[in-house]
Scaffold this motif. Structure first.
Motif, PDB file in Angstrom:
ATOM      1  N   GLY A  39       0.830  -1.213   0.000  1.00 17.70           N
ATOM      2  CA  GLY A  39       0.000   0.000   0.000  1.00 17.70           C
ATOM      3  C   GLY A  39       0.859   1.256   0.000  1.00 17.70           C
ATOM      4  O   GLY A  39       2.094   1.183  -0.046  1.00 17.70           O
ATOM      5  N   PRO A  40       0.221   2.423   0.057  1.00 11.52           N
ATOM      6  CA  PRO A  40       0.977   3.671  -0.064  1.00 11.52           C
ATOM      7  C   PRO A  40       1.891   3.985   1.126  1.00 11.52           C
ATOM      8  O   PRO A  40       2.982   4.520   0.932  1.00 11.52           O
ATOM      9  CB  PRO A  40      -0.117   4.726  -0.193  1.00 11.52           C
ATOM     10  CG  PRO A  40      -1.351   4.103   0.335  1.00 11.52           C
ATOM     11  CD  PRO A  40      -1.229   2.644   0.094  1.00 11.52           C
ATOM     12  N   THR A  41       1.460   3.657   2.335  1.00  7.48           N
ATOM     13  CA  THR A  41       2.319   3.937   3.492  1.00  7.48           C
ATOM     14  C   THR A  41       3.547   3.036   3.426  1.00  7.48           C
ATOM     15  O   THR A  41       4.679   3.458   3.695  1.00  7.48           O
ATOM     16  CB  THR A  41       1.544   3.715   4.806  1.00  7.48           C
ATOM     17  OG1 THR A  41       0.260   4.330   4.678  1.00  7.48           O
ATOM     18  CG2 THR A  41       2.265   4.316   5.995  1.00  7.48           C
ATOM     19  N   HIS A  91       0.615   7.856   9.174  1.00  4.64           N
ATOM     20  CA  HIS A  91       0.138   9.022   8.440  1.00  4.64           C
ATOM     21  C   HIS A  91      -0.857   9.820   9.287  1.00  4.64           C
ATOM     22  O   HIS A  91      -0.862   9.741  10.524  1.00  4.64           O
ATOM     23  CB  HIS A  91      -0.406   8.611   7.072  1.00  4.64           C
ATOM     24  CG  HIS A  91      -1.577   7.639   7.120  1.00  4.64           C
ATOM     25  ND1 HIS A  91      -2.494   7.609   8.128  1.00  4.64           N
ATOM     26  CD2 HIS A  91      -1.955   6.678   6.245  1.00  4.64           C
ATOM     27  CE1 HIS A  91      -3.398   6.691   7.874  1.00  4.64           C
ATOM     28  NE2 HIS A  91      -3.087   6.092   6.750  1.00  4.64           N
ATOM     29  N   ALA A 155      -9.086   1.075   4.781  1.00  4.18           N
ATOM     30  CA  ALA A 155      -8.081   0.343   5.557  1.00  4.18           C
ATOM     31  C   ALA A 155      -8.446   0.347   7.049  1.00  4.18           C
ATOM     32  O   ALA A 155      -7.567   0.328   7.907  1.00  4.18           O
ATOM     33  CB  ALA A 155      -6.700   0.941   5.316  1.00  4.18           C
ATOM     34  N   SER A 159      -7.943   4.902   9.362  1.00  7.57           N
ATOM     35  CA  SER A 159      -7.070   5.028   8.185  1.00  7.57           C
ATOM     36  C   SER A 159      -7.456   6.284   7.399  1.00  7.57           C
ATOM     37  O   SER A 159      -8.525   6.858   7.608  1.00  7.57           O
ATOM     38  CB  SER A 159      -7.224   3.794   7.296  1.00  7.57           C
ATOM     39  OG  SER A 159      -8.540   3.726   6.796  1.00  7.57           O
ATOM     40  N   SER A 161      -8.084   6.353   4.219  1.00  8.63           N
ATOM     41  CA  SER A 161      -9.183   6.007   3.315  1.00  8.63           C
ATOM     42  C   SER A 161     -10.516   6.013   4.070  1.00  8.63           C
ATOM     43  O   SER A 161     -11.550   6.355   3.514  1.00  8.63           O
ATOM     44  CB  SER A 161      -8.938   4.637   2.684  1.00  8.63           C
ATOM     45  OG  SER A 161      -8.483   3.723   3.643  1.00  8.63           O
ATOM     46  N   GLY A 183      -5.002  -2.707   4.828  1.00  2.91           N
ATOM     47  CA  GLY A 183      -4.257  -1.645   4.157  1.00  2.91           C
ATOM     48  C   GLY A 183      -4.866  -1.481   2.785  1.00  2.91           C
ATOM     49  O   GLY A 183      -5.611  -2.355   2.312  1.00  2.91           O
ATOM     50  N   THR A 184      -4.537  -0.373   2.113  1.00  5.83           N
ATOM     51  CA  THR A 184      -5.147  -0.189   0.800  1.00  5.83           C
ATOM     52  C   THR A 184      -4.353  -0.898  -0.307  1.00  5.83           C
ATOM     53  O   THR A 184      -4.763  -0.845  -1.469  1.00  5.83           O
ATOM     54  CB  THR A 184      -5.360   1.306   0.488  1.00  5.83           C
ATOM     55  OG1 THR A 184      -4.179   2.014   0.834  1.00  5.83           O
ATOM     56  CG2 THR A 184      -6.539   1.854   1.237  1.00  5.83           C
ATOM     57  N   GLY A 185      -3.262  -1.565   0.055  1.00  2.36           N
ATOM     58  CA  GLY A 185      -2.580  -2.446  -0.911  1.00  2.36           C
ATOM     59  C   GLY A 185      -3.524  -3.582  -1.280  1.00  2.36           C
ATOM     60  O   GLY A 185      -3.925  -3.729  -2.445  1.00  2.36           O
ATOM     61  N   ASP A 201      -7.861   6.965  -2.074  1.00  2.00           N
ATOM     62  CA  ASP A 201      -6.530   6.593  -1.595  1.00  2.00           C
ATOM     63  C   ASP A 201      -5.456   7.546  -2.094  1.00  2.00           C
ATOM     64  O   ASP A 201      -5.681   8.341  -3.012  1.00  2.00           O
ATOM     65  CB  ASP A 201      -6.205   5.154  -2.022  1.00  2.00           C
ATOM     66  CG  ASP A 201      -5.116   4.538  -1.144  1.00  2.00           C
ATOM     67  OD1 ASP A 201      -4.834   5.079  -0.061  1.00  2.00           O
ATOM     68  OD2 ASP A 201      -4.541   3.510  -1.550  1.00  2.00           O
ATOM     69  N   GLN A 202      -4.301   7.429  -1.462  1.00  2.24           N
ATOM     70  CA  GLN A 202      -3.183   8.302  -1.776  1.00  2.24           C
ATOM     71  C   GLN A 202      -2.684   8.053  -3.206  1.00  2.24           C
ATOM     72  O   GLN A 202      -2.697   6.915  -3.679  1.00  2.24           O
ATOM     73  CB  GLN A 202      -2.061   8.049  -0.764  1.00  2.24           C
ATOM     74  CG  GLN A 202      -2.488   8.421   0.651  1.00  2.24           C
ATOM     75  CD  GLN A 202      -1.704   7.665   1.694  1.00  2.24           C
ATOM     76  OE1 GLN A 202      -0.494   7.742   1.729  1.00  2.24           O
ATOM     77  NE2 GLN A 202      -2.378   6.930   2.548  1.00  2.24           N
TER      78      GLN A 202
END
Ligand code: ASP
Length: 323
Positions: A39-41, A91, A155, A159, A161, A183-185, A201-202
């Motif tokens: 994911g982004p983080t 984040h 997430a 989160s 999101s 997570g958004t992954g 999402d990011q």
């Protein structure tokens, strides 16, 4: 006599601690990411971990501790030894969780030593490729007509999101069915596969899929358009001016990590944010590294407090609470 032994013992312990700080880091450092890999983080963490490792002459290993919107990973770090060998990349959720959760086993401010701010990242409102809406206005109409039949991936509570979805639902006064992930992954995998409908999402996670035409992008939740995605309108342009959220990342250590260690980590962070490879990857992903004067313990401490104060009334008004 006894007192003399105790004093000598204390002096030995103190000099061992000073020695350990002077030799820091003498082994691998673990950077906890409170979301799943991919994911982004996680992406931001892996980029800076690699560069910080070069500066510190040790490997910085990223460990994903996902779940409960980032609060499980945060709780783990709050209990870790404050020796500089466990650090934490989180984040905006570090500032929203205290208002979203009735009970947390840690305190977002008091359980951590801030090291520095890391990035500013825009959010994009996206949907599966075949979502039946040609623009953001149509998406809002569709969502209002179909309500809970529409699935929103996030997430978990706390989160980014989740925060973005909460603001969206409150702006259009419509509740969707939320599907939480670690997570958004993994959430992105389901969006790509069409198992869920929409997500916010990011850009770190959405840019390549938007550019590759694998998902639809409807809006950027920022004041101005994202330079790396110039065709996507802002939420203001798309008709929801009050629906805005931008994500930031911060790096922390457990409370009582010695100042010289925190300062060394902050120095390595500042170097990483100027690393040409990191900068290029961040630019490709619409992710902005912060300037040196924000990648400091003081800047993160002040900013975190201001974000907690900013989000608390908004979240109270939206009335979302988790246990
Ligand atoms: N960006 C995600 C979120 O907070 C978490 C992640 O990095 O996987 O929504």
């Amino acid at each position: 006599m006894k007192i003399r032994y105790v004093a000598a013992g204390l002096a030995l312990v103190a000099s061992a601690a000073v020695q350990a700080q002077a030799n820091y880091p003498s082994k691998n450092i673990t950077m906890i990411v409170p979301f799943a890999a991919g994911g982004p983080t996680d992406t931001v963490a892996r980029l800076i971990a690699q560069s910080m490792g070069k500066t510190l002459n040790q490997t910085v290993i990223v460990e994903n501790v996902g779940g409960a919107g980032g609060t499980i990973g945060a709780a783990r770090v709050a209990k870790a030894d404050p020796d500089g060998y466990t650090i934490f990349l989180h984040h905006i959720g570090q500032s929203t969780a205290p208002s979203l959760y009735r009970k947390l086993s840690y305190n977002a401010i008091d359980s951590f030593e801030p090291i520095g701010l890391v990035t500013d990242v825009p959010m994009t409102f996206v949907a599966r490729k075949d979502f039946p809406a040609k623009d953001f206005k149509e998406l809002v109409s569709y969502v209002k007509a179909n309500k809970a039949k529409v699935t929103y991936a996030n997430a978990g509570v706390g989160s980014a999101s989740h925060l973005c979805g909460m603001l969206f639902m409150s702006a259009i006064e419509t509740e969707l069915t939320t599907v939480p992930y670690k997570g958004t992954g993994p959430a992105m995998n389901d969006l790509l596969g069409g198992q869920v409908d929409i997500m916010c999402d990011q850009t770190t996670n959405t840019t390549s899929h938007i550019k590759g035409g694998k998902i639809k992008a409807y809006a950027a939740t920022t004041k101005t358009r994202v330079p790396s995605l110039p065709d996507i309108p802002t939420t203001t342009e798309a008709g929801l001016p009050n629906f805005q959220v931008a994500v930031w990342h911060g790096l922390y250590a457990p409370k009582n990590t010695p100042k010289p260690v925190v300062d060394k980590l902050a120095g390595a962070l500042q170097t990483a944010l100027k690393d040409a490879t990191v900068k290029q990857r961040f630019a490709d992903l619409g992710t902005e590294p912060v300037a040196d004067n924000r990648a400091t313990p003081e800047a993160l401490r002040t900013f975190l407090k201001s974000e907690i104060d900013k989000w608390s009334p908004i979240i109270k008004k939206a009335g979302v609470y988790a246990d």
